[in-house]
Structures are given as C-alpha cells and as structure tokens.
Motif scaffolding. Structure first.
Motif, mmCIF file in Angstrom:
data_model
loop_
_atom_site.group_PDB
_atom_site.id
_atom_site.type_symbol
_atom_site.label_atom_id
_atom_site.label_comp_id
_atom_site.label_asym_id
_atom_site.label_seq_id
_atom_site.Cartn_x
_atom_site.Cartn_y
_atom_site.Cartn_z
ATOM 1 N N THR A 106 1.195 -1.360 -0.127
ATOM 2 C CA THR A 106 0.284 -0.562 -0.084
ATOM 3 C C THR A 106 0.912 1.308 0.250
ATOM 4 O O THR A 106 1.737 1.762 0.564
ATOM 5 C CB THR A 106 -1.186 -0.240 1.063
ATOM 6 N N LEU A 107 0.677 1.926 -1.110
ATOM 7 C CA LEU A 107 1.123 3.407 -0.922
ATOM 8 C C LEU A 107 0.133 4.425 -0.084
ATOM 9 O O LEU A 107 -0.561 4.896 -0.095
ATOM 10 C CB LEU A 107 1.292 4.166 -2.177
ATOM 11 N N TYR A 108 1.025 5.478 1.326
ATOM 12 C CA TYR A 108 0.445 5.840 1.865
ATOM 13 C C TYR A 108 0.875 7.268 1.551
ATOM 14 O O TYR A 108 2.183 7.677 0.665
ATOM 15 C CB TYR A 108 0.344 5.866 3.305
ATOM 16 N N ALA A 109 0.576 8.788 1.870
ATOM 17 C CA ALA A 109 1.067 9.850 1.265
ATOM 18 C C ALA A 109 -0.012 10.697 1.948
ATOM 19 O O ALA A 109 -1.794 10.175 2.528
ATOM 20 C CB ALA A 109 0.963 10.320 -0.476
ATOM 21 N N ARG A 131 -8.153 13.472 -2.808
ATOM 22 C CA ARG A 131 -8.184 11.684 -0.526
ATOM 23 C C ARG A 131 -8.959 10.882 -0.499
ATOM 24 O O ARG A 131 -9.557 11.450 -1.390
ATOM 25 C CB ARG A 131 -8.587 13.604 1.006
ATOM 26 N N GLY A 132 -8.145 9.891 0.103
ATOM 27 C CA GLY A 132 -9.003 9.017 -0.256
ATOM 28 C C GLY A 132 -8.298 7.596 -0.313
ATOM 29 O O GLY A 132 -7.403 7.243 -0.336
ATOM 30 N N THR A 133 -8.976 6.860 -1.483
ATOM 31 C CA THR A 133 -8.595 5.691 -1.422
ATOM 32 C C THR A 133 -8.945 5.523 -3.509
ATOM 33 O O THR A 133 -9.461 5.680 -3.886
ATOM 34 C CB THR A 133 -9.137 4.501 -1.457
ATOM 35 N N LEU A 134 -7.673 4.796 -3.527
ATOM 36 C CA LEU A 134 -7.084 4.568 -5.567
ATOM 37 C C LEU A 134 -6.432 3.664 -6.264
ATOM 38 O O LEU A 134 -5.894 2.072 -4.304
ATOM 39 C CB LEU A 134 -6.347 5.886 -5.762
ATOM 40 N N ALA A 193 -3.300 -1.140 -2.988
ATOM 41 C CA ALA A 193 -4.308 0.618 -2.908
ATOM 42 C C ALA A 193 -3.021 1.848 -2.210
ATOM 43 O O ALA A 193 -1.599 1.946 -2.188
ATOM 44 C CB ALA A 193 -4.235 -0.018 -1.946
ATOM 45 N N ILE A 194 -3.327 2.826 -3.299
ATOM 46 C CA ILE A 194 -2.888 4.314 -2.597
ATOM 47 C C ILE A 194 -4.067 4.362 -1.644
ATOM 48 O O ILE A 194 -5.262 4.677 -2.027
ATOM 49 C CB ILE A 194 -2.656 4.723 -3.876
ATOM 50 N N VAL A 195 -3.604 4.771 -0.397
ATOM 51 C CA VAL A 195 -4.323 5.966 0.866
ATOM 52 C C VAL A 195 -3.722 7.056 0.704
ATOM 53 O O VAL A 195 -2.207 7.496 1.235
ATOM 54 C CB VAL A 195 -4.058 5.129 1.792
ATOM 55 N N ILE A 196 -4.777 7.927 0.247
ATOM 56 C CA ILE A 196 -4.398 10.055 0.072
ATOM 57 C C ILE A 196 -4.996 10.131 1.584
ATOM 58 O O ILE A 196 -6.162 10.415 1.756
ATOM 59 C CB ILE A 196 -4.598 9.975 -0.928
ATOM 60 N N LEU A 197 -4.021 10.458 3.042
ATOM 61 C CA LEU A 197 -5.020 11.314 4.078
ATOM 62 C C LEU A 197 -5.000 12.786 3.424
ATOM 63 O O LEU A 197 -4.814 13.159 2.967
ATOM 64 C CB LEU A 197 -4.041 10.472 4.659
#
Length: 555
Positions: free
Chosen positions: A57-60, A120-123, A139-143
């Motif tokens: 999972t990528l987080y940013a 922002r959200g989930t991609l 998953a990409i999670v953009i906080l």
C-alpha cells in the motif's frame, strides 16, 4: 529545555508554518519479482511487487509528492498506472503502456514521480500492460492534510479490502487464448478478498479474517482490482455507510450491499454493533446479460475479538447474479457533497459535445476457429496499440504514430440497443481526439446491443469527471438532457455504462498530455475498446507538459 515548552513550540510551528510541516516526499521501491503462490490448493509462480499479493500500500497526504522506483526483475515488460492520480502536466508517470510510456524492460528501472494535489481518499495502482494486473495491484491511500478532519465521523480504525480474481493458469495465457482462437477467454477460477478465495469446492483453505472490536467504527477502503467482473460485497448482519468513491467524498448513505466495478474504489464506515461472533464476508459477480462469469463466491470472515472458539459462522444472502435493481439503487444513491469546502464544479457551458458508442463486433481472422474473432471498439473504431508511446510521439512531434481524427460521433448512426446494423465489422486505427487546453467536454457513452448488450466500466486517465445522467435504451438528445443533475452529480474516474443503456459525463480538459479512455474489463481493453484524448498545451509553462525524464523507458 522543558518538554512542555518543546511541545508548545511544535504546536506553534504547525500553526504558523503548516506548509513546512505538512509537505513531504514519500519514497517507495517496487521490485517486480516472481513468487510462488498457493491458492485453490495449487501452486504457481506469479508476478508480484516485493513478493506480495496484493501488493504494498502506498501512503501519502493531500498535496504530498510520491516517488516510486520500479525495478523490473522478471522476464516480462511492465508498467504501473496510479489509478485516479491526476498526474497534472506529468503524464510521463501515468503508466499505461504505449500511451504515456514504453514498458520497463527486464533488468531495467523507472522512477515514477507524481503529486497528490487536491486529492484524498482511496485509489488503485496496478500493472497496465497485458493481463499482469491479475496479480500486480494494490492500494493508494491519500490521507487528508494534518489537522483537516474527514467530512464524516472519525473512525476508530481503518482497513484495506482488495477484491480480485484468480486463475489456476497464467493470466497472460488466458489472454492469448483470444489471440489464437478468436473466442472469448476463460473466466477466472475464483474471486479473492485480500488475495484469498476462502474455502471452495474441493479445497478447504482458509480465507481472510477481519478482526473487530465491539462498539468500534471502521473505515473500510474497498478496492475492486478484478480483471473482468463487477461484484457485490456484503457482510452478514452489518450495514455500511458509504462516504467516498474514487477518492471523492459523497453524501453519506446506508446500504447492506456494495456494488463495485473493476477499477472503482469505495470507502465505507462499518460499526461493529452486533453480538460477539463470526460473520460471513463475501463477494459475488454481477452480470445482467448472457455473458459467462465466474460464479465462485469468495468467502472471508469478520470476527469479533471476544468470539469463543467453535462459534458458528453467521451467513448472509448475496444478490442474484443478475440483480440489476441492486446495482441501480447503489449507483443512484451516489451524490457529491457539493459543500463550500467540497464544491461540485460541474461544467455548465460545453465546448465539445461527444457521443461514444461502446460495444463489441467481429473482425475477419484467417487463423481463428470460426474465421473471425470478437473485437470491441468505440464509435466502430478498434484501437490499435502503437509501437511507441503516444505521449512521446506527441511531445517530439513524431509523425506516423497516430492520427487525431477519432470520430466524436458515430459515423453511421443506428439503433444502438436494437437489432443493430447488418455489418458488425469494426475499423482499426490508432486515433486520438484533440482537445484545446481548458475546454469543457461532455461525453454521452452509449452501450450497444451487438452480439450481446453488456455493462462497461469506463475509466478516464488524467481527469475526474461528473456523472450527470444515466438511462436505459438509446439516448434521447431532446428529452434526456432535461433530466441532467448539474447540482450534485457524483465525481469519479471510473463509471459503469448500464447494459443496453447510456451514461453522460462532463469534465474540464485542464491537464495537457495524452490521456487514455478505456473499458476496465481487461478482456474488452484487449479487444480494442479504448481511445485517447490529446489535450494541447495552454499558455506558458504552467499550462504545458513538462519535459520527459532522463530515465524514460525506450521502446
């Protein structure tokens, strides 16, 4: 210095200099490697990222920068697409093979760089070449920014749920079946939840378990990474509150069944409000026409942490495979927040009014079983992939790679959802549709009934769009615009064209480059249901494509 004084200074710095504190560059390394995996009681080698399935999972955070070094260590070419990330002026990192870049070849690497400004959200991220997406996805999670709350009650915990498909054979071999025979390829052998199908006939292997605490609220980030199937998702005795789709907030609504098409993401709140025990979590396919699907239900478990051993599993009933009312109910409940903080900026004045007919046809094939093969297209054009990337050809003004004469309307109109034309052969071409920078676009996407009417999850790279209307039958240009929702339509990057129906989207072409539009059913993309928009530069460097990176892969 006293610790309390340090704490006060840190808080003051965050208030007075938020950009300095919040701005961050996230570095990731993706090693593309082979890994033996056992599913359905059989083992096979698969292509993975860092040996994981699903991948990491990528987080940013919103407005951060992400840099991913992808190192290809397998005997397959590879590209990675960061699904739904706008790639503003930096299409070199968008990832679709031969559209924005040439593939990363064996023992080569590429540095993807992109910002997550205003998102922002989930991609979803996934391989965007052949059928490697079957195992190369995550998953990409953009906080939200530090200190910026969600526009819904803060959850106690967050969990990622990735839905997919599994073939016992190699997925690319399945794709090549069409190339060799001209017939549709085999459906998958199982669906998966976080990489596991759960117990199936002939194989009693365990599945994924979601552990919860009574009274806690969970934000479930649900991602459909399946290749070819829309699915229903359900947890026995539990209800969801939908709060976001495709990294865009929506007006919250409650449902006990999630409907999601390949490429789409759905964030929901789930409260663990049932008695201690184990509850069935499952996905099953949706298909409301005569097209083969994988009927194998993937099974997982939601388990309360206080559950006693040998507690029986509480079951649930999933919608029927052809439960169109369930899909319509879900889709029609989606609305943008359209608040002062999150406005729905729907284009009201339209510069380009386009009409795309999507569906399948046939082409002659001397080596195929029936002397022809099933193909797909948009406005009767089956897209032919070039030998070099379209963005490179555009940027360097290379002739002979593509033409900019993609038809904005059907060349020969017909009864799209009726009997159709007698000649169902498509034309082949590498064609793009040209848009001026900052122009506004409306696209009516009409499904056809040739061979078999079918729903199509259509994904647009480089932009979000607003879904302003949908309906069944043939689109009526006189009466249907009266039904448009121009106030709070849902904003997405992937939509579902209903079976034998139509949908209307609007977007602003404020991102220069070459941007892919295609069906997210991998089988239809393989057959040619795809095209590209070419958005010209605007005025000055801030409205123009940036120069290509030095490590851009060569063809």
């Amino acid at each position: 210095m006293a610790s309390w004084v340090q704490s006060v200074l840190v808080v003051l710095a965050m208030v007075l200099f938020p950009t300095t504190i919040e701005s961050k560059v996230w570095h990731y390394k993706f090693n593309v490697v082979m890994k033996n995996m056992t599913r359905l009681c059989e083992s096979k080698p698969i292509v993975t990222i860092n040996g994981k399935f699903p991948g990491p999972t990528l987080y940013a955070r919103e407005d951060d920068r992400v840099i991913v070094r992808v190192v290809n260590k397998v005997p397959h070419n590879i590209t990675i697409h960061w699904h739904g990330v706008r790639q503003l002026r930096t299409g070199w990192s968008d990832g679709p093979a031969y559209i924005t870049q040439c593939p990363i070849q064996t023992n080569q690497s590429y540095l993807y760089k992109f910002n997550v400004t205003g998102q922002r959200g989930t991609l979803l991220w996934h391989a965007h070449i052949t059928w490697l997406r079957a195992t190369v996805h995550g998953a990409i999670v953009i906080l939200p920014k530090h200190g910026v709350p969600y526009p819904f009650p803060k959850p106690d915990h967050e969990k990622i749920i990735v839905l997919g498909e599994w073939w016992k054979s190699d997925a690319d071999d399945v794709m090549n079946q069409w190339v060799q025979t001209g017939m549709p390829p085999n459906v998958s052998d199982a669906h998966t939840i976080n990489g596991y199908p759960g117990p199936t006939p002939g194989c009693s292997s365990s599945g994924f378990t979601l552990h919860v605490e009574a009274g806690k609220t969970y934000l479930l980030r649900i991602i459909n990474a399946a290749l070819n199937e829309d699915v229903f998702f359900k947890i026995a005795k539990h209800e969801f509150t939908v709060v976001e789709v495709d990294a865009c907030y929506v007006k919250p609504f409650k449902t006990d069944t999630i409907y999601t098409a390949p490429g789409q993401t759905t964030n929901v709140l789930l409260t663990a409000d049932q008695k201690s025990g184990k509850y069935l979590m499952a996905i099953s396919p949706f298909m409301d026409t005569i097209v083969a699907v994988d009927n194998q239900t993937a099974i997982a478990t939601l388990r309360y942490k206080t559950t006693k051993p040998y507690t029986p599993l509480t079951l649930t009933t999933l919608p029927a495979t052809n439960a169109t009312p369930a899909t319509n109910s879900f889709i029609e409940s989606l609305r943008s927040l359209n608040s002062p903080k999150y406005p729905a900026l729907v284009p009201l004045k339209i510069d380009h009014s386009l009409f795309f007919v999507v569906g399948v046809g046939v082409d002659p094939c001397s080596t195929c079983v029936n002397g022809s093969r099933v193909v797909a297209g948009i406005n009767n054009v089956t897209f032919v992939m070039p030998d070099t990337a379209l963005l490179q050809a555009h940027y360097f003004n290379t002739s002979g790679v593509f033409t900019d004469d993609f038809p904005g309307n059907p060349v020969t109109p017909y009864n799209y959802t009726g009997s159709g034309p007698t000649n169902i052969q498509t034309t082949n071409g590498t064609k793009v549709y040209r848009l001026a920078y900052n122009s506004t676009v409306q696209v009516v996407i009409q499904g056809n009934g040739i061979i078999a009417p079918e729903s199509h999850p259509i994904h647009l790279h480089g932009f979000n769009f607003f879904v302003v209307a949908k309906g069944l039958g043939n689109y009526d240009p006189v009466n249907d615009p009266k039904k448009f929702n121009l106030v709070d339509p849902v904003e997405r990057n992937t939509l579902t064209v209903p079976t034998a129906g139509w949908i209307v989207i609007r977007f602003k072409a404020d991102n220069p480059g070459v941007w892919f539009l295609h069906c997210h059913l991998e089988v239809h993309t393989t057959w040619g249901l795809k095209m590209a928009f070419l958005v010209d530069n605007g005025n000055g460097p801030n409205e123009s494509i940036i120069p290509p990176p030095k490590d851009l892969p060569t063809c």
